[in-house]
Design a protein around this motif. Structure first.
Motif, mmCIF file in Angstrom:
data_model
loop_
_atom_site.group_PDB
_atom_site.id
_atom_site.type_symbol
_atom_site.label_atom_id
_atom_site.label_comp_id
_atom_site.label_asym_id
_atom_site.label_seq_id
_atom_site.Cartn_x
_atom_site.Cartn_y
_atom_site.Cartn_z
ATOM 1 N N LEU A 1 0.847 -1.291 0.083
ATOM 2 C CA LEU A 1 0.003 0.112 -0.040
ATOM 3 C C LEU A 1 0.737 1.297 0.083
ATOM 4 C CD1 LEU A 1 -2.919 -1.144 2.637
ATOM 5 C CD2 LEU A 1 -3.274 -0.757 0.115
ATOM 6 N N GLY A 2 2.122 1.164 -0.007
ATOM 7 C CA GLY A 2 3.198 2.185 0.003
ATOM 8 C C GLY A 2 3.214 2.766 1.553
ATOM 9 N N ASN A 3 3.017 1.990 2.583
ATOM 10 C CA ASN A 3 3.189 2.698 3.696
ATOM 11 C C ASN A 3 4.483 1.994 4.410
ATOM 12 O OD1 ASN A 3 0.692 3.900 3.536
ATOM 13 N ND2 ASN A 3 -0.546 2.276 4.290
ATOM 14 N N LEU A 4 5.596 2.714 3.960
ATOM 15 C CA LEU A 4 6.631 1.792 4.099
ATOM 16 C C LEU A 4 7.140 1.996 5.807
ATOM 17 C CD1 LEU A 4 8.746 2.948 0.777
ATOM 18 C CD2 LEU A 4 7.343 0.879 1.486
ATOM 19 N N GLN A 5 7.116 3.050 6.256
ATOM 20 C CA GLN A 5 7.445 2.946 7.753
ATOM 21 C C GLN A 5 6.643 2.162 8.373
ATOM 22 O OE1 GLN A 5 10.425 4.776 8.832
ATOM 23 N NE2 GLN A 5 9.839 3.359 10.617
ATOM 24 N N THR A 6 5.408 2.010 8.420
ATOM 25 C CA THR A 6 4.493 1.199 9.149
ATOM 26 C C THR A 6 4.955 -0.112 8.800
ATOM 27 O OG1 THR A 6 2.796 2.770 8.925
ATOM 28 C CG2 THR A 6 2.199 0.587 9.268
ATOM 29 N N ALA A 7 5.262 -0.598 7.417
ATOM 30 C CA ALA A 7 5.705 -1.945 7.175
ATOM 31 C C ALA A 7 6.897 -2.194 8.082
ATOM 32 C CB ALA A 7 5.801 -1.963 5.723
ATOM 33 N N LEU A 8 7.684 -1.209 7.897
ATOM 34 C CA LEU A 8 9.232 -1.412 8.503
ATOM 35 C C LEU A 8 8.825 -1.638 10.039
ATOM 36 C CD1 LEU A 8 12.316 -1.660 8.202
ATOM 37 C CD2 LEU A 8 12.353 0.948 8.575
ATOM 38 N N THR A 9 8.164 -1.099 10.748
ATOM 39 C CA THR A 9 7.937 -1.301 12.170
ATOM 40 C C THR A 9 7.369 -2.593 12.568
ATOM 41 O OG1 THR A 9 7.555 1.484 12.297
ATOM 42 C CG2 THR A 9 6.683 -0.348 14.077
ATOM 43 N N ASN A 10 6.425 -3.071 11.549
ATOM 44 C CA ASN A 10 5.731 -4.226 11.954
ATOM 45 C C ASN A 10 6.651 -5.461 11.474
ATOM 46 O OD1 ASN A 10 2.897 -4.209 12.852
ATOM 47 N ND2 ASN A 10 2.905 -2.541 10.845
ATOM 48 N N ILE A 11 7.380 -5.338 10.643
ATOM 49 C CA ILE A 11 8.391 -6.508 10.162
ATOM 50 C C ILE A 11 9.752 -6.389 11.316
ATOM 51 C CG2 ILE A 11 10.041 -5.190 8.733
ATOM 52 C CD1 ILE A 11 8.572 -8.693 8.192
ATOM 53 N N GLN A 12 9.849 -5.399 12.008
ATOM 54 C CA GLN A 12 11.036 -5.267 13.165
ATOM 55 C C GLN A 12 10.345 -5.981 14.202
ATOM 56 O OE1 GLN A 12 12.019 -1.168 12.730
ATOM 57 N NE2 GLN A 12 13.904 -1.775 11.718
ATOM 58 N N ALA A 13 9.112 -5.729 14.602
ATOM 59 C CA ALA A 13 8.363 -6.391 15.724
ATOM 60 C C ALA A 13 8.524 -7.879 15.503
ATOM 61 C CB ALA A 13 7.101 -5.618 15.935
ATOM 62 N N ALA A 14 8.064 -8.344 14.440
ATOM 63 C CA ALA A 14 7.963 -9.742 14.131
ATOM 64 C C ALA A 14 9.386 -10.409 14.106
ATOM 65 C CB ALA A 14 7.570 -10.012 12.488
ATOM 66 N N ILE A 15 10.414 -9.810 13.543
ATOM 67 C CA ILE A 15 11.869 -10.402 13.857
ATOM 68 C C ILE A 15 12.180 -10.477 15.319
ATOM 69 C CG2 ILE A 15 14.218 -9.984 13.505
ATOM 70 C CD1 ILE A 15 13.389 -8.692 10.667
ATOM 71 N N HIS A 16 11.704 -9.311 16.101
ATOM 72 C CA HIS A 16 12.133 -9.307 17.416
ATOM 73 C C HIS A 16 11.189 -10.466 18.328
ATOM 74 C CE1 HIS A 16 12.934 -7.700 21.493
ATOM 75 N NE2 HIS A 16 11.771 -7.973 21.647
ATOM 76 N N ILE A 17 10.129 -10.820 17.983
ATOM 77 C CA ILE A 17 9.605 -11.813 18.467
ATOM 78 C C ILE A 17 10.296 -13.209 18.329
ATOM 79 C CG2 ILE A 17 7.502 -13.349 18.559
ATOM 80 C CD1 ILE A 17 5.743 -10.587 18.312
ATOM 81 N N ILE A 18 10.394 -13.143 16.771
ATOM 82 C CA ILE A 18 11.050 -14.747 16.413
ATOM 83 C C ILE A 18 12.398 -14.754 17.029
ATOM 84 C CG2 ILE A 18 11.967 -15.908 14.182
ATOM 85 C CD1 ILE A 18 9.864 -14.263 12.697
ATOM 86 N N GLU A 19 13.273 -13.798 16.962
ATOM 87 C CA GLU A 19 14.519 -14.182 17.771
ATOM 88 C C GLU A 19 14.393 -14.356 19.114
ATOM 89 O OE1 GLU A 19 17.637 -14.074 16.353
ATOM 90 O OE2 GLU A 19 16.813 -13.835 14.339
ATOM 91 N N ASP A 20 13.494 -13.828 19.930
ATOM 92 C CA ASP A 20 13.356 -14.103 21.222
ATOM 93 C C ASP A 20 12.849 -15.500 21.530
ATOM 94 O OD1 ASP A 20 12.941 -13.348 24.056
ATOM 95 O OD2 ASP A 20 10.731 -13.390 23.770
ATOM 96 N N LEU A 21 11.958 -16.053 20.698
ATOM 97 C CA LEU A 21 11.644 -17.542 20.669
ATOM 98 C C LEU A 21 12.728 -18.359 20.178
ATOM 99 C CD1 LEU A 21 8.102 -17.362 18.901
ATOM 100 C CD2 LEU A 21 8.620 -17.632 21.334
ATOM 101 N N ARG A 22 13.542 -18.168 19.365
ATOM 102 C CA ARG A 22 14.609 -18.978 19.046
ATOM 103 C C ARG A 22 15.578 -19.138 20.078
ATOM 104 N NH1 ARG A 22 18.068 -16.787 15.133
ATOM 105 N NH2 ARG A 22 19.073 -18.829 15.126
ATOM 106 N N THR A 23 15.913 -18.243 21.097
ATOM 107 C CA THR A 23 16.669 -18.268 22.171
ATOM 108 C C THR A 23 16.150 -19.235 23.260
ATOM 109 O OG1 THR A 23 15.489 -16.424 23.321
ATOM 110 C CG2 THR A 23 17.485 -16.007 21.990
ATOM 111 N N LYS A 24 14.921 -19.687 23.107
ATOM 112 C CA LYS A 24 14.220 -20.495 23.815
ATOM 113 C C LYS A 24 14.201 -22.001 23.099
ATOM 114 C CE LYS A 24 11.526 -16.915 26.154
ATOM 115 N NZ LYS A 24 10.460 -16.497 26.659
#
Length: 365
Positions: free
Chosen positions: A342-365
């Motif tokens: 939809l062209g909302n690049l900053q919103t997209a970036l915020t969401n994908i970074q939040a997803a990566i943060h969760i995935i990395e946290d789960l991987r440590t467990k």
């Protein structure tokens, strides 16, 4: 005389329960509900607690989680009052299972942890195994795969030692689900294929249906769509026969996912839209979130980005409420793709970074 008649009705309910059909289970519930006033009038708290416990157990089988929770909560103070420690711990684990199904993981763990030392102290290895398996399920729903596996692997030898083949099958199925979520599909299939003949041998149609559905999902992810549909279509009538609406919704959603990957978007939507009201009716917020996310994915692939976003934004708070961080990350990732399109690049970036943060946290467990 009334006590004797109530005892006969109680055993009639047991016989109806053992028939295992959705109709007989509902008849069992009505039979037991009718004798509750008798136990109360004559002051038999033990029988009242036992009847309430059965009402909760069968309500859960029918996917009526809130109703089941209410029955178990009524039973707990009664069984505590009569001093049955094993009975009290049994109701504690039933309550824990309900809270886990409703996505209230901290409460579920609290009840399981109260029950576990009681069963160990009483030498109740069969119920200890049930409790360990339940704790594993809580960690599985939280996305903490290693913790889940540790508890399932403690439960499995106990299940085998006491000859609980139905329980053994369910724990094998759960271990398969851990490996499936970790991406080890062959290991998952190995465990599912150990579970399936055990469930069939003991006539556990609910457990058989769950395993068939899981095998179908694995074949779907491996790209073998026909095998996937074969297993899922075996599971669906079994889910319906035992009245498991939550499980039925999960299988319908899985069938929808196969059709989606085959490119048949309308067929996929048809199955998802059958699954969604079932999940909502039984209060399965995790299943509801999964189906909403899947519907959003179909609309995204059809180019209807705003509709997709609407469904993702319904799914996201549900995944957060039940603590399913893996599902939350998946939905955040999907939102990011739509926002980017939809062209909302900053919103997209915020969401994908939040997803990566969760995935990395789960991987440590």
């Amino acid at each position: 005389r009334r006590s004797f008649e109530a005892a006969l009705a109680y055993h009639e309910g047991i016989e109806l329960y053992q028939q295992g059909t959705a109709q007989s289970l509902r008849q069992a519930i009505e039979t037991w509900k009718a004798i509750l006033p008798v136990w109360r009038e004559i002051g038999d708290r033990s029988k009242e607690a036992l009847t309430l416990n059965f009402l909760g157990f069968v309500s859960d089988m029918l996917g009526e989680t809130r109703q089941a929770l209410d029955y178990f909560q009524q039973a707990l103070p009664l069984i505590h009052a009569v001093g049955s420690r094993t009975g009290e711990a049994s109701i504690l684990i039933n309550l824990a299972g309900m809270y886990n199904d409703l996505g209230e993981s901290p409460k579920a763990l609290e009840y399981y942890q109260q029950a576990l030392p009681i069963f160990r102290a009483m030498g109740e290895r069969a119920l200890e195994a049930v409790t360990l398996n339940g704790i594993g399920n809580v960690y599985l729903s939280l996305g903490e795969q290693q913790q889940a596996l540790d508890y399932f692997e403690q439960s499995l030898p106990l299940r085998r030692a006491v000859g609980d083949r139905s329980g053994e099958a369910r724990t094998l199925n759960n271990i398969g689900s851990v490996y499936n979520s970790l991406g080890d599909k062959q290991q998952a299939l190995d465990y599912y294929n150990q579970a399936l003949p055990l469930s069939r041998a003991v006539g556990d149609r609910s457990g058989e249906a769950a395993t068939l559905s899981n095998i179908g999902s694995v074949y779907d992810s491996l790209g073998d769509k026909q095998q996937a549909l074969d297993y899922l279509n075996q599971a669906l009538p079994l889910r319906r026969a035992v009245g498991d609406r939550s499980g039925e919704a999960a299988t319908l959603s899985n069938i929808g996912s196969v059709y989606n990957s085959l490119g048949d978007k309308q067929q996929a939507l048809d199955y998802y839209n059958q699954a969604l009201p079932l999940s909502r009716a039984v209060g399965d917020r995790s299943g509801e979130a999964t189906t909403l996310n899947n519907i959003g994915f179909v609309y995204s692939s059809l180019g209807d980005k705003q509709q997709a976003l609407d469904y993702y934004n319904q799914a996201l708070p549900l995944s957060r409420e039940v603590g399913d961080r893996s599902a939350e990350a998946t939905t955040l990732n999907n939102i990011a793709w739509v926002e980017r399109d939809l062209g909302n690049l900053q919103t997209a970036l915020t969401n994908i970074q939040a997803a990566i943060h969760i995935i990395e946290d789960l991987r440590t467990k």
